[in-house]
Write an enzyme that holds these catalytic residues in place. Structure first.
Site, PDB file in Angstrom:
ATOM      1  N   ASN A 117       5.488  -6.605  -4.142  1.00 22.94           N
ATOM      2  CA  ASN A 117       5.083  -6.828  -2.754  1.00 22.94           C
ATOM      3  C   ASN A 117       5.989  -5.945  -1.894  1.00 22.94           C
ATOM      4  OD1 ASN A 117       4.321  -7.987  -0.210  1.00 22.94           O
ATOM      5  ND2 ASN A 117       3.680  -9.824  -1.320  1.00 22.94           N
ATOM      6  N   THR A 118       5.842  -6.016  -0.596  1.00 24.03           N
ATOM      7  CA  THR A 118       6.649  -5.180   0.302  1.00 24.03           C
ATOM      8  C   THR A 118       8.121  -5.574   0.242  1.00 24.03           C
ATOM      9  OG1 THR A 118       5.983  -6.720   2.015  1.00 24.03           O
ATOM     10  CG2 THR A 118       4.795  -4.634   1.910  1.00 24.03           C
ATOM     11  N   ASN A 175       0.901 -15.962  -5.029  1.00 26.19           N
ATOM     12  CA  ASN A 175       1.757 -15.197  -4.133  1.00 26.19           C
ATOM     13  C   ASN A 175       3.137 -15.845  -4.068  1.00 26.19           C
ATOM     14  OD1 ASN A 175       3.078 -14.053  -1.949  1.00 26.19           O
ATOM     15  ND2 ASN A 175       1.225 -13.779  -0.738  1.00 26.19           N
ATOM     16  N   PHE A 176       4.075 -15.289  -4.858  1.00 29.72           N
ATOM     17  CA  PHE A 176       5.481 -15.708  -4.841  1.00 29.72           C
ATOM     18  C   PHE A 176       6.286 -14.604  -4.152  1.00 29.72           C
ATOM     19  CE2 PHE A 176       5.164 -18.047  -9.253  1.00 29.72           C
ATOM     20  CZ  PHE A 176       4.317 -18.993  -8.699  1.00 29.72           C
ATOM     21  N   SER A 177       5.683 -13.929  -3.185  1.00 26.07           N
ATOM     22  CA  SER A 177       6.317 -12.688  -2.748  1.00 26.07           C
ATOM     23  C   SER A 177       6.188 -12.341  -1.277  1.00 26.07           C
ATOM     24  CB  SER A 177       5.737 -11.533  -3.572  1.00 26.07           C
ATOM     25  OG  SER A 177       4.318 -11.581  -3.566  1.00 26.07           O
ATOM     26  N   CYS A 178       5.455 -13.130  -0.478  1.00 21.18           N
ATOM     27  CA  CYS A 178       5.326 -12.779   0.945  1.00 21.18           C
ATOM     28  C   CYS A 178       6.718 -12.813   1.568  1.00 21.18           C
ATOM     29  CB  CYS A 178       4.384 -13.750   1.655  1.00 21.18           C
ATOM     30  SG  CYS A 178       4.234 -13.358   3.392  1.00 21.18           S
TER      31      CYS A 178
HETATM   32  C1  LIG Z   1      -0.379  -5.507   6.461  1.00 13.00           C
HETATM   33  C2  LIG Z   1      -0.074  -5.990   5.080  1.00 13.00           C
HETATM   34  C3  LIG Z   1      -0.453  -7.271   4.705  1.00 13.00           C
HETATM   35  C4  LIG Z   1      -0.190  -7.739   3.419  1.00 13.00           C
HETATM   36  N1  LIG Z   1      -0.588  -9.002   3.073  1.00 13.00           N
HETATM   37  C5  LIG Z   1      -0.372  -9.450   1.809  1.00 13.00           C
HETATM   38  C6  LIG Z   1      -0.845 -10.731   1.400  1.00 13.00           C
HETATM   39  O1  LIG Z   1      -1.486 -11.469   2.152  1.00 13.00           O
HETATM   40  N2  LIG Z   1      -0.585 -11.108   0.120  1.00 13.00           N
HETATM   41  C7  LIG Z   1       0.084 -10.319  -0.776  1.00 13.00           C
HETATM   42  O2  LIG Z   1       0.277 -10.716  -1.924  1.00 13.00           O
HETATM   43  N3  LIG Z   1       0.536  -9.087  -0.401  1.00 13.00           N
HETATM   44  C8  LIG Z   1       0.315  -8.648   0.850  1.00 13.00           C
HETATM   45  N4  LIG Z   1       0.721  -7.382   1.209  1.00 13.00           N
HETATM   46  C9  LIG Z   1       1.446  -6.529   0.218  1.00 13.00           C
HETATM   47  C10 LIG Z   1       0.503  -5.540  -0.467  1.00 13.00           C
HETATM   48  O3  LIG Z   1      -0.491  -6.186  -1.212  1.00 13.00           O
HETATM   49  C11 LIG Z   1       1.304  -4.601  -1.398  1.00 13.00           C
HETATM   50  O4  LIG Z   1       1.949  -5.387  -2.375  1.00 13.00           O
HETATM   51  C12 LIG Z   1       2.350  -3.770  -0.666  1.00 13.00           C
HETATM   52  O5  LIG Z   1       1.863  -3.314   0.580  1.00 13.00           O
HETATM   53  C13 LIG Z   1       2.831  -2.576  -1.501  1.00 13.00           C
HETATM   54  O6  LIG Z   1       1.752  -1.712  -1.807  1.00 13.00           O
HETATM   55  P1  LIG Z   1       1.504  -0.303  -1.010  1.00 13.00           P
HETATM   56  O7  LIG Z   1       2.741   0.509  -1.166  1.00 13.00           O
HETATM   57  O8  LIG Z   1       0.288   0.290  -1.678  1.00 13.00           O
HETATM   58  O9  LIG Z   1       1.261  -0.677   0.414  1.00 13.00           O
HETATM   59  C14 LIG Z   1       0.464  -6.901   2.487  1.00 13.00           C
HETATM   60  C15 LIG Z   1       0.821  -5.596   2.870  1.00 13.00           C
HETATM   61  C16 LIG Z   1       0.562  -5.133   4.142  1.00 13.00           C
HETATM   62  C17 LIG Z   1       0.955  -3.729   4.518  1.00 13.00           C
END
Ligand SMILES: Cc1cc2nc3c(=O)[nH]c(=O)nc-3n(C[C@H](O)[C@H](O)[C@H](O)COP(=O)(O)O)c2cc1C
Length: 378
Positions: free
Chosen positions: A217-218, A150-153
């Site tokens: 990631n987001t 995870n280089f993206s949180c």
């Molecule tokens: C509530 C929440 C928690 C997340 N936690 C993580 C995490 O712990 N590690 C990670 O790599 N991405 C995390 N993500 C990112 C998701 O894995 C994903 O990359 C992102 O939501 C985009 O995909 P989507 O459009 O299908 O939601 C999280 C996303 C959400 C909404």
């Protein structure tokens, strides 16, 4: 049914769809339910070494758009359509000791399903790099089929963690190399989209030995301010910090990042994430060159692990392959990446009279117009 299976970074999946690292994959029971529902793989909620404490109150909310007005709000109301998810959730609040026996049990229950352990640590010194190695060795020792770094949180305050690693090509390559030094399973790196040129950080990950890049990631974002209360729609004591946007709103943004990656590295492996809820969106990622697709927001809104989402993804891919049987397509490898080369420089797009266009430069008499290859990369 068509052949939906695929091999990605040496790992064979029954289908190319995974639940991404997020709440749907935060527990053993969720992951077991996800496998029963049909997901080809699961990436665990990111695992760290130390306990994590999240903010008070909701960690995720959903932004919705009205069909007949410009209103965009987290307020629940009839007829509104999903625009995005917004979250400020940190990594798993369970530690490695909690996860280790669960990874083993999940793999024992579903030996043919793919379990990827998402991991995260700091990167400021050698001790921190050893933390990455400890996480990697434990997860693979318990049976994980792969590791996702995870280089993206997007909500880490520490300069040497999460998306701050993904914004620093030096850290990207050093951490990847440290994990690769102990890894016996494929190593994927999940990059942040919040960087000027994601190709730079991807190149650094590949230099460190990464087997695949995962994106997106987001996207960093803040909640909207309610014009009536003047408060952020999600806040604690009136305060908010930058969080992450996911769901339908990020689909075109994430596809743009992915197209930069797959064009720069056509022979490498990519896993696409962002705004997928059925095969229509997943198709764009495959056509740009992704070998797998991951889902979070749509699954969160579908009984927590997306049983209907995976049903739709499988049916959609099956139907798509059937429709294209006439083209000789038997599995995703037959159409993966076939639209990658359709993304070109502006100057390469046909216009009514090309002679009048000079790539944005003044037309100086006597000089040849700027050639596309001298312009910057898109
Ligand atoms: C509530 C929440 C928690 C997340 N936690 C993580 C995490 O712990 N590690 C990670 O790599 N991405 C995390 N993500 C990112 C998701 O894995 C994903 O990359 C992102 O939501 C985009 O995909 P989507 O459009 O299908 O939601 C999280 C996303 C959400 C909404």
């Amino acid at each position: 049914m068509a052949d939906l299976s695929t091999t990605f970074t040496g790992v064979t999946l029954r289908n190319p769809f995974l639940l991404s690292s997020a709440p749907p994959t935060e527990s053993e029971s969720n992951i077991l339910r996800a496998f029963e529902a049909g997901w080809g793989g699961v990436v665990t909620k990111t695992i760290g070494l130390h306990p994590v404490v999240n903010v008070l109150g909701p960690k995720t909310k959903f932004l919705r758009a009205d069909a007949d007005s410009a209103q965009l709000s987290m307020k629940k109301r009839p007829g509104a359509a999903l625009h995005s998810s917004w979250n400020w959730e940190l990594i798993s609040d369970k530690t490695l000791e909690w996860w280790a026996p669960r990874i083993r049990r999940i793999k024992e229950a579903f030996p043919n399903k793919v379990l990827i352990a998402s991991i995260m640590a700091g990167s400021g010194n050698d001790k921190e790099l050893k933390h990455w190695q400890e996480l990697a060795e434990t997860a693979q020792g318990e049976g994980a089929d792969g590791l996702e770094l995870n280089f993206s949180c997007p909500h880490m305050d520490r300069r040497d963690m999460g998306s701050n690693i993904g914004k620093d090509q030096g850290l990207c390559s050093v951490v990847t190399e440290a994990v690769k030094a102990v890894a016996k399973v494929p190593v994927w790196t999940k990059l942040t989209p919040a960087t000027a040129d994601i190709v730079v950080e991807a190149a650094a990950c590949f230099r460190g030995g990464a087997d695949a890049i995962v994106s997106s990631n987001t996207f960093p974002s803040i909640p909207l301010i309610d014009p009536e209360t003047l408060e952020f729609e999600i806040n604690v004591d009136g305060l908010v910090s930058s969080g992450g946007l996911g769901g339908p709103a990020i689909l075109p943004l994430s596809l743009a990042k992915m197209s930069q990656l797959t064009k720069a590295f056509p022979d490498k492996s990519f896993s696409g994430i962002g705004g997928v809820s059925d095969f229509n969106q997943a198709a764009s990622y495959f056509l740009l060159g992704c070998g797998t697709v991951q889902v979070c927001t749509a699954a969160m809104l579908d009984q927590a692990v997306g049983p209907n989402v995976i049903k739709k993804l499988l049916a959609g891919l099956d139907r798509f392959l059937e429709e294209h049987a006439k083209d000789g397509w038997k599995n995703i490898e037959d159409f993966r990446g076939i639209r990658r080369d359709r993304i070109v420089l502006q100057s390469e797009i046909r216009r009514p009279d090309s002679a009048d266009y000079h790539s944005g430069y003044e037309n100086v008499e006597g000089y040849a117009p700027v050639q596309p290859e001298t312009a910057v990369r898109v």
